[in-house]
Design a protein around this motif. Sequence first.
Motif, PDB file in Angstrom:
ATOM      1  N   SER A   1      -4.517  -5.291   0.180  1.00  0.00           N
ATOM      2  CA  SER A   1      -4.487  -4.029   1.102  1.00  0.00           C
ATOM      3  C   SER A   1      -5.121  -2.913   0.420  1.00  0.00           C
ATOM      4  CB  SER A   1      -2.986  -3.768   1.375  1.00  0.00           C
ATOM      5  OG  SER A   1      -2.263  -4.501   2.331  1.00  0.00           O
TER       6      SER A   1
ATOM      7  N   VAL B   1      -2.851   6.782   0.361  1.00  0.00           N
ATOM      8  CA  VAL B   1      -1.619   7.084   0.564  1.00  0.00           C
ATOM      9  C   VAL B   1      -1.342   8.658   0.100  1.00  0.00           C
ATOM     10  CG1 VAL B   1       0.807   6.586  -0.477  1.00  0.00           C
ATOM     11  CG2 VAL B   1      -0.772   4.716   0.227  1.00  0.00           C
TER      12      VAL B   1
ATOM     13  N   ALA C   1       3.466   7.839   2.745  1.00  0.00           N
ATOM     14  CA  ALA C   1       3.000   7.336   3.959  1.00  0.00           C
ATOM     15  C   ALA C   1       1.463   6.818   3.895  1.00  0.00           C
ATOM     16  CB  ALA C   1       3.202   8.049   5.354  1.00  0.00           C
ATOM     17  N   VAL C   2       1.143   5.661   4.699  1.00  0.00           N
ATOM     18  CA  VAL C   2      -0.254   5.390   4.841  1.00  0.00           C
ATOM     19  C   VAL C   2      -1.003   6.158   5.609  1.00  0.00           C
ATOM     20  CG1 VAL C   2      -1.561   3.579   5.107  1.00  0.00           C
ATOM     21  CG2 VAL C   2       0.668   3.081   3.996  1.00  0.00           C
TER      22      VAL C   2
ATOM     23  N   SER D   1      -5.988   2.705   6.181  1.00  0.00           N
ATOM     24  CA  SER D   1      -5.779   1.449   5.198  1.00  0.00           C
ATOM     25  C   SER D   1      -6.526   0.261   5.847  1.00  0.00           C
ATOM     26  CB  SER D   1      -4.399   0.805   5.204  1.00  0.00           C
ATOM     27  OG  SER D   1      -3.771   0.720   6.432  1.00  0.00           O
TER      28      SER D   1
ATOM     29  N   THR E   1      -6.124  -4.162   5.642  1.00  0.00           N
ATOM     30  CA  THR E   1      -5.292  -5.105   5.068  1.00  0.00           C
ATOM     31  C   THR E   1      -5.824  -6.515   5.677  1.00  0.00           C
ATOM     32  OG1 THR E   1      -3.183  -3.775   5.039  1.00  0.00           O
ATOM     33  CG2 THR E   1      -2.982  -6.136   4.904  1.00  0.00           C
TER      34      THR E   1
ATOM     35  N   ALA F   1       1.093  -5.779   5.819  1.00  0.00           N
ATOM     36  CA  ALA F   1       1.141  -4.367   6.387  1.00  0.00           C
ATOM     37  C   ALA F   1       2.782  -3.842   5.698  1.00  0.00           C
ATOM     38  CB  ALA F   1       1.500  -4.221   7.895  1.00  0.00           C
ATOM     39  N   ALA F   2       3.879  -4.867   5.889  1.00  0.00           N
ATOM     40  CA  ALA F   2       5.049  -4.376   5.394  1.00  0.00           C
ATOM     41  C   ALA F   2       5.243  -4.019   3.755  1.00  0.00           C
ATOM     42  CB  ALA F   2       6.338  -5.453   5.447  1.00  0.00           C
TER      43      ALA F   2
ATOM     44  N   LYS G   1       3.286  -0.668   3.215  1.00  0.00           N
ATOM     45  CA  LYS G   1       4.165   0.524   3.766  1.00  0.00           C
ATOM     46  C   LYS G   1       5.466   0.662   2.634  1.00  0.00           C
ATOM     47  CE  LYS G   1       7.507   1.758   7.358  1.00  0.00           C
ATOM     48  NZ  LYS G   1       8.273   1.378   8.621  1.00  0.00           N
ATOM     49  N   LYS G   2       5.978  -0.320   2.179  1.00  0.00           N
ATOM     50  CA  LYS G   2       7.004  -0.101   1.030  1.00  0.00           C
ATOM     51  C   LYS G   2       6.454   0.362  -0.361  1.00  0.00           C
ATOM     52  CE  LYS G   2      10.510  -2.921  -1.430  1.00  0.00           C
ATOM     53  NZ  LYS G   2      10.136  -2.964  -2.800  1.00  0.00           N
TER      54      LYS G   2
ATOM     55  N   ALA H   1       3.740   2.213  -0.395  1.00  0.00           N
ATOM     56  CA  ALA H   1       3.484   4.011  -0.260  1.00  0.00           C
ATOM     57  C   ALA H   1       4.527   4.614  -0.614  1.00  0.00           C
ATOM     58  CB  ALA H   1       2.831   4.023   0.998  1.00  0.00           C
ATOM     59  N   ALA H   2       5.680   4.169  -0.053  1.00  0.00           N
ATOM     60  CA  ALA H   2       7.060   4.998  -0.383  1.00  0.00           C
ATOM     61  C   ALA H   2       7.175   4.881  -1.694  1.00  0.00           C
ATOM     62  CB  ALA H   2       8.121   4.370   0.430  1.00  0.00           C
TER      63      ALA H   2
END
Length: 215
Positions: free
Chosen positions: A92, A96, A100-101, A104, A106, A193-194, A197-198, A200-201
Amino acid sequence: MPSPESRVAFVSAARLPGWVERFASSHGALVEEELDAGLQVRAADGAVALLQAPWPVDGRPGRGGDAVSRLASLAGQPRSLGTVLVRRGGYSVAVVSGGAVVASKTGTRHVQSRTAAGGWSQQRFARRRANQADALVEAVAEHAARIFAEHRIEYLAPGGDRTLVDQVLAEPVLKRYAGVARLAFLDVPDPRAAVLKKAAAELCSVRILVTDPAS
């Protein structure tokens, strides 16, 4: 006597003051100390939390009347991160900001595991594995260059397999980012993707290392 146990938490800027208040409620009055490694808070019962900003101050310190408020303010600043997460099973790359993204790519690109077999078969397998890794590195670097080019990249945020990530960032197509500072390396599973997302946070959150009191 059992040794103290440690754990890591990632807390967003908005939630940081509340986290510190709950830590004090659970462990007692806090003593704060600003260290090179971060803001250390030591509780009355011996529990210790080391709070680390997601990025350096770089001339833009956080504002506030106390150390926690300043740290939360720093972590809440918008920074643009070029993220490169690579493992043998996929990758990926992303920009960021604010947890948040923004943009991107992936994908999956398999690199075979090592084999214990010997002789000619092992040599052929090693060549195939090396070719797969080279193809992965080149593809990821090209995706990163394309995505990063449309944004101002303030920091690079690497994660996954250190060797593969270092190879990606060393590709000529990314030479313009050679002098960009890197944030702490993220340990992530095969990027999906998940996972992105994690990540990025977490990249835009305060990293907290909590050491429980010795029992």
